[in-house]
Design a protein around this motif. Structure first.
Motif, PDB file in Angstrom:
ATOM      1  N   ASP A 134     -30.078 -24.215  -5.516  1.00 31.31           N
ATOM      2  CA  ASP A 134     -30.218 -24.299  -4.058  1.00 31.31           C
ATOM      3  C   ASP A 134     -29.115 -25.217  -3.506  1.00 31.31           C
ATOM      4  OD1 ASP A 134     -31.133 -24.284  -1.474  1.00 31.31           O
ATOM      5  OD2 ASP A 134     -32.969 -25.427  -1.853  1.00 31.31           O
ATOM      6  N   PRO A 135     -27.869 -24.693  -3.374  1.00 29.45           N
ATOM      7  CA  PRO A 135     -26.701 -25.533  -3.075  1.00 29.45           C
ATOM      8  C   PRO A 135     -26.786 -26.383  -1.813  1.00 29.45           C
ATOM      9  CG  PRO A 135     -26.001 -23.342  -3.731  1.00 29.45           C
ATOM     10  CD  PRO A 135     -27.476 -23.286  -3.574  1.00 29.45           C
ATOM     11  N   THR A 136     -27.512 -25.905  -0.792  1.00 25.94           N
ATOM     12  CA  THR A 136     -27.597 -26.698   0.450  1.00 25.94           C
ATOM     13  C   THR A 136     -29.018 -27.217   0.700  1.00 25.94           C
ATOM     14  OG1 THR A 136     -28.000 -24.701   1.759  1.00 25.94           O
ATOM     15  CG2 THR A 136     -25.691 -25.430   1.521  1.00 25.94           C
ATOM     16  N   MET A 189     -23.700 -34.125  -5.894  1.00 24.40           N
ATOM     17  CA  MET A 189     -23.606 -32.774  -6.460  1.00 24.40           C
ATOM     18  C   MET A 189     -23.455 -31.703  -5.372  1.00 24.40           C
ATOM     19  SD  MET A 189     -23.416 -32.889  -9.596  1.00 24.40           S
ATOM     20  CE  MET A 189     -23.130 -34.479 -10.310  1.00 24.40           C
ATOM     21  N   MET A 190     -24.108 -31.929  -4.237  1.00 25.67           N
ATOM     22  CA  MET A 190     -23.973 -30.996  -3.117  1.00 25.67           C
ATOM     23  C   MET A 190     -22.523 -30.960  -2.642  1.00 25.67           C
ATOM     24  SD  MET A 190     -25.839 -31.134   0.601  1.00 25.67           S
ATOM     25  CE  MET A 190     -27.510 -30.788   0.135  1.00 25.67           C
ATOM     26  N   LYS A 191     -21.929 -32.145  -2.552  1.00 18.87           N
ATOM     27  CA  LYS A 191     -20.540 -32.260  -2.113  1.00 18.87           C
ATOM     28  C   LYS A 191     -19.601 -31.590  -3.127  1.00 18.87           C
ATOM     29  CE  LYS A 191     -17.542 -35.730  -0.155  1.00 18.87           C
ATOM     30  NZ  LYS A 191     -17.196 -37.124  -0.094  1.00 18.87           N
ATOM     31  N   ARG A 192     -19.870 -31.847  -4.395  1.00 18.25           N
ATOM     32  CA  ARG A 192     -19.045 -31.273  -5.465  1.00 18.25           C
ATOM     33  C   ARG A 192     -19.130 -29.743  -5.450  1.00 18.25           C
ATOM     34  NH1 ARG A 192     -17.004 -32.828 -10.572  1.00 18.25           N
ATOM     35  NH2 ARG A 192     -17.121 -31.170 -12.120  1.00 18.25           N
ATOM     36  N   ARG A 241     -16.075 -27.017  -4.758  1.00 19.71           N
ATOM     37  CA  ARG A 241     -15.673 -26.031  -5.766  1.00 19.71           C
ATOM     38  C   ARG A 241     -15.984 -24.594  -5.320  1.00 19.71           C
ATOM     39  NH1 ARG A 241     -14.470 -28.471 -10.588  1.00 19.71           N
ATOM     40  NH2 ARG A 241     -14.779 -26.542 -11.765  1.00 19.71           N
ATOM     41  N   ASP A 242     -16.971 -24.439  -4.456  1.00 17.95           N
ATOM     42  CA  ASP A 242     -17.428 -23.098  -4.098  1.00 17.95           C
ATOM     43  C   ASP A 242     -16.795 -22.573  -2.806  1.00 17.95           C
ATOM     44  OD1 ASP A 242     -19.208 -21.064  -5.082  1.00 17.95           O
ATOM     45  OD2 ASP A 242     -20.353 -21.339  -3.235  1.00 17.95           O
ATOM     46  N   THR A 243     -16.586 -23.456  -1.835  1.00 18.08           N
ATOM     47  CA  THR A 243     -16.113 -22.991  -0.525  1.00 18.08           C
ATOM     48  C   THR A 243     -14.710 -23.471  -0.169  1.00 18.08           C
ATOM     49  OG1 THR A 243     -17.084 -24.840   0.671  1.00 18.08           O
ATOM     50  CG2 THR A 243     -18.493 -22.930   0.356  1.00 18.08           C
ATOM     51  N   MET A 244     -14.225 -24.532  -0.837  1.00 18.35           N
ATOM     52  CA  MET A 244     -12.882 -25.028  -0.523  1.00 18.35           C
ATOM     53  C   MET A 244     -11.876 -24.480  -1.535  1.00 18.35           C
ATOM     54  SD  MET A 244     -13.860 -26.789   2.038  1.00 18.35           S
ATOM     55  CE  MET A 244     -12.583 -27.894   2.613  1.00 18.35           C
ATOM     56  N   ARG A 245     -10.609 -24.465  -1.134  1.00 17.11           N
ATOM     57  CA  ARG A 245      -9.575 -24.019  -2.074  1.00 17.11           C
ATOM     58  C   ARG A 245      -8.325 -24.873  -1.900  1.00 17.11           C
ATOM     59  NH1 ARG A 245     -10.273 -20.213   1.804  1.00 17.11           N
ATOM     60  NH2 ARG A 245      -8.537 -19.940   3.255  1.00 17.11           N
TER      61      ARG A 245
END
Length: 713
Positions: A686-688, A252-255, A259-263
């Motif tokens: 808490d994403p990280t 989930m952290m990877k996902r 989705r949040d920082t990559m484009r």
């Protein structure tokens, strides 16, 4: 020189028992230490994690005479007893089939009995007359004599009383030839009380109340010293949950990071583009294929990178869907890449795609390690300058010098053969570290739901159900080797009708194993069962030009039969090939057999698959029975999981993800779903995991490298 901070020193001080090496434990011998190292035990913390495999009802020490009263009039009893005896005589011997048998006569002050060990020749080297041993096992009566078969045993040492649990429950630990379960139990019992208070919990009291689970330290106590089996199960459930939670948090952290920082490039999809792509495909897609195309289209119309798994049974038409995805990129002026695990599969994909795009302006290229240096440089230059629209290749696409001009979609076929890290590498072809292509992962080995949530848990899943119209059913039969002449006779009859066939063997060249090899078997068929037929050979050691020449001859009907190794397992699509014979079929895995069988019945003529085998193990028989019973890849995948377990399936080795030690799938599927739900909530808040340093540290230790979390966390 590595320096330690005062915090590190404090942590080491606080964990002095958990971090104690086993060499520092009392009465530790070199032999015991080596035996424990073989089991992966180096410190007290490893000892605690070495959980019992089962528990036995334990009657405690009793005499031979008392043991007879437990048996009563019965010939055997499942109850386990412990008897302290002295060896009178040791008689090694052999049974039928060269299997060893050791018969030992023992006595105590109340009588005599026999102990038998089957297929454990090392026991004979350890026992001798006048030696005092403690045996633990179930009793049987044979010809009026009390006996035990294959009991656990240990030499009696007055300084080392055996470790038994209060009451009548005794843990049984995984052991080996050099250290017994009871010695391991004694070692654990000695360190448990001092080590347990040092175990920190990464879950709060509030979370544990909500989960109705014990603290981590209590869970280990329940496993090693349960008062009843229900308590042991409760402890094991908590530890299994932790294993599942850590993997789900990583996934989930990877996902979230993706989705949040990559484009990814935002592509267009409308009726006009849809019509242009459909005009290139000479047949109508099934409803299921159309639905998957729309799911992919919805993903690529945003800058959130697609990360989708496309699964479908053998021959369900995944390549055409993948081509749709690649053409979505091309119509928007971008590039696409498709990576396959073998050169043969890459060549097959390239051939299929080139045929479908014949006469179009789309420029395609094939990049494999067989490409010569000069040609390779030319092609890499064209790719980097955007002159190639679609590149099909093998792991050769992963090398540093392959840089795309504007890659928008990356497709990986047969994902489980690559591993998570390689899946990531294919995406990172841009100078901008936050820019990645949309990713589609294809597998023809349907993934049981339990596994799709673990190794592939960071992917959205699309499924193609059913087969394209016009496909014929496949009949599968299991044939004993003695009847193989009839199978080849049937193949010859089909050849005379103008059809073609495959013969699959396990080896390339002959060895002393007695297994058939491609080269030798092809020669024997030419002069034997298939005399008069044109027989070719294909295997993984051939040069690509030679292999492609043979495949082309088979495609064009110049060859009647192709003798091959598993190199033809995926991707080969020849509609006139209607029969497959698999020699030594018991040597192949269930997914492999299903993949191989999928090479026939790809046209309008019915397919036939003959499995020649004489299975000698229960697992082999189960695999063959499953293949004969069903052609449904999803049912086969579930059965494969039952037979092999998740550690083997989809290669925990290939994925790089450590196998679970306590959790068991599919048994713990509900626990997995619970862990997934909680991981989703946790990463959302808490994403990280910066607010849960202990949990983050344990996650990075367990899965950081395999999941590539270094850049994420």
């Amino acid at each position: 020189m590595v320096s330690c901070s005062s915090q590190d020193m404090q942590n080491i001080g606080e964990k002095k028992h958990l971090l104690t090496t086993i060499s520092e434990l009392p009465q530790m011998t070199q032999d015991r230490m080596s035996a424990l190292h073989e089991l992966g035990i180096y410190r007290v913390s490893n000892l605690l994690k070495h959980l019992p495999t089962r528990y036995e009802t334990h009657h405690g020490g009793m005499t031979i005479e008392a043991a007879k009263t437990i048996l009563g009039d019965r010939d055997s009893s499942p109850e386990l007893v412990t008897i302290e005896t002295t060896i009178i005589k040791v008689s090694p011997g052999w049974r039928r089939g060269r299997k060893s048998k050791l018969e030992v006569a023992v006595e105590d002050e109340t009588g005599r009995m026999h102990i038998n060990w089957f297929n454990q020749p090392w026991v004979a080297r350890a026992l001798h007359p006048d030696m005092r041993i403690r045996v633990h096992g179930s009793l049987t009566m044979h010809k009026g004599f009390l006996q035990m078969n294959n009991p656990r045993w240990e030499e009696i040492d007055d300084d080392e009383p055996t470790a038994t649990i209060e009451g009548d429950l005794r843990p049984v630990y995984r052991a080996n030839e050099h250290i017994s379960s009871s010695v391991i139990a004694k070692l654990i019992s000695d360190v448990l009380d001092d080590a347990l208070p040092e175990i920190d919990d990464h879950l709060t009291d509030e979370m544990l109340r909500e989960l109705e689970m014990p603290k981590l330290a209590d869970a280990y106590a329940m496993c090693h010293k349960p008062e009843e089996e229900a308590q042991a199960k409760e402890g094991r459930r908590r530890i299994a949950y932790d294993e599942l939670l850590l993997l789900q948090l990583g996934v989930m952290m990877k996902r979230h990071h993706r989705r949040d920082t990559m484009r990814a490039p935002k592509l267009e999809w409308n009726d006009e583009i849809k019509k242009r792509i459909e005009a290139r495909i000479p047949f109508t897609l099934t409803k299921s294929q159309q639905q998957v195309v729309e799911e992919i289209a919805n993903d690529i119309m945003t800058s959130i990178p697609m990360n989708r798994l496309l699964q479908g049974d053998v021959g369900s038409g995944k390549t055409v869907v993948a081509l749709h995805a690649m053409l979505m990129a091309v119509t928007c002026g971008a590039q696409a890449a498709m990576m396959a695990p073998t050169e043969l599969l890459a060549e097959q994909h390239f051939q299929t795609i080139s045929n479908l795009l014949k006469g179009s302006k789309v420029k395609t290229a094939l990049l494999t390690s067989s490409l010569s240096g000069k040609d390779r440089k030319k092609l890499i230059l064209k790719i980097s300058e955007g002159e190639i629209d679609i590149v099909v290749g093998t792991h050769a696409l992963l090398t540093d010098d392959v840089v795309f001009s504007n890659i928008a979609i990356a497709i990986t076929d047969e994902q489980h053969r690559f591993g998570v890290q390689q899946r990531a590498l294919l995406r990172n072809k841009s100078d901008d570290k936050h820019s990645i292509p949309h990713t589609l992962v294809m597998t023809a080995t349907p993934i049981p739901r339990t596994l799709s949530l673990t190794i592939f848990g960071d992917l959205d899943v699309s499924t193609i159900n059913g087969m394209p119209p016009g496909r014929s059913p496949i009949t599968t039969r299991l044939v004993q080797p003695a009847q193989s002449n009839k199978v080849y006779q049937f193949m010859l009859e089909l050849i005379h009708k103008g059809q073609q066939g495959y013969v699959v063997v396990p080896l390339v060249e002959e060895t002393e194993s007695g297994l058939k090899s491609a080269i030798a078997h092809a020669e024997s068929l030419r002069t034997g069962f298939l005399q008069g037929a044109s027989v070719g050979v294909v295997h993984g050691r051939m040069k690509s030009e030679e292999r492609e020449k043979t495949m082309q001859e088979f495609r064009e009907g110049q060859l009647d039969v192709l003798v091959a190794t598993t190199v033809i397992e995926v991707g080969v699509d020849i509609s006139n090939a209607t029969m497959m014979i698999i020699e030594h079929a018991d040597r192949f895995g269930l997914a492999q057999l299903h993949q191989l069988r999928g090479r026939v019945g790809r046209g309008t003529l019915p397919g036939v698959c003959a499995l020649i085998a004489s299975p000698t193990t229960e697992d082999a028989l189960l695999r063959l029975e499953t293949i004969v019973e069903t052609t449904d890849g999803f049912r086969i995948a579930e059965r494969d999981l039952e037979i092999r377990g998740p550690g083997e399936l989809f290669g925990a080795k290939q994925s790089g993800i450590a196998p679970f030690k306590v959790a068991r799938l599919p048994r713990d599927f509900e626990l997995l779903r619970l862990a997934r739900r909680n991981a989703v909530k946790w990463i959302k808040q808490d994403p990280t995991l910066q607010h849960s340093p202990l949990l983050k540290s344990r996650l990075m230790h367990a899965h950081g490298e395999a999941l590539g979390l270094g850049d994420v966390a």
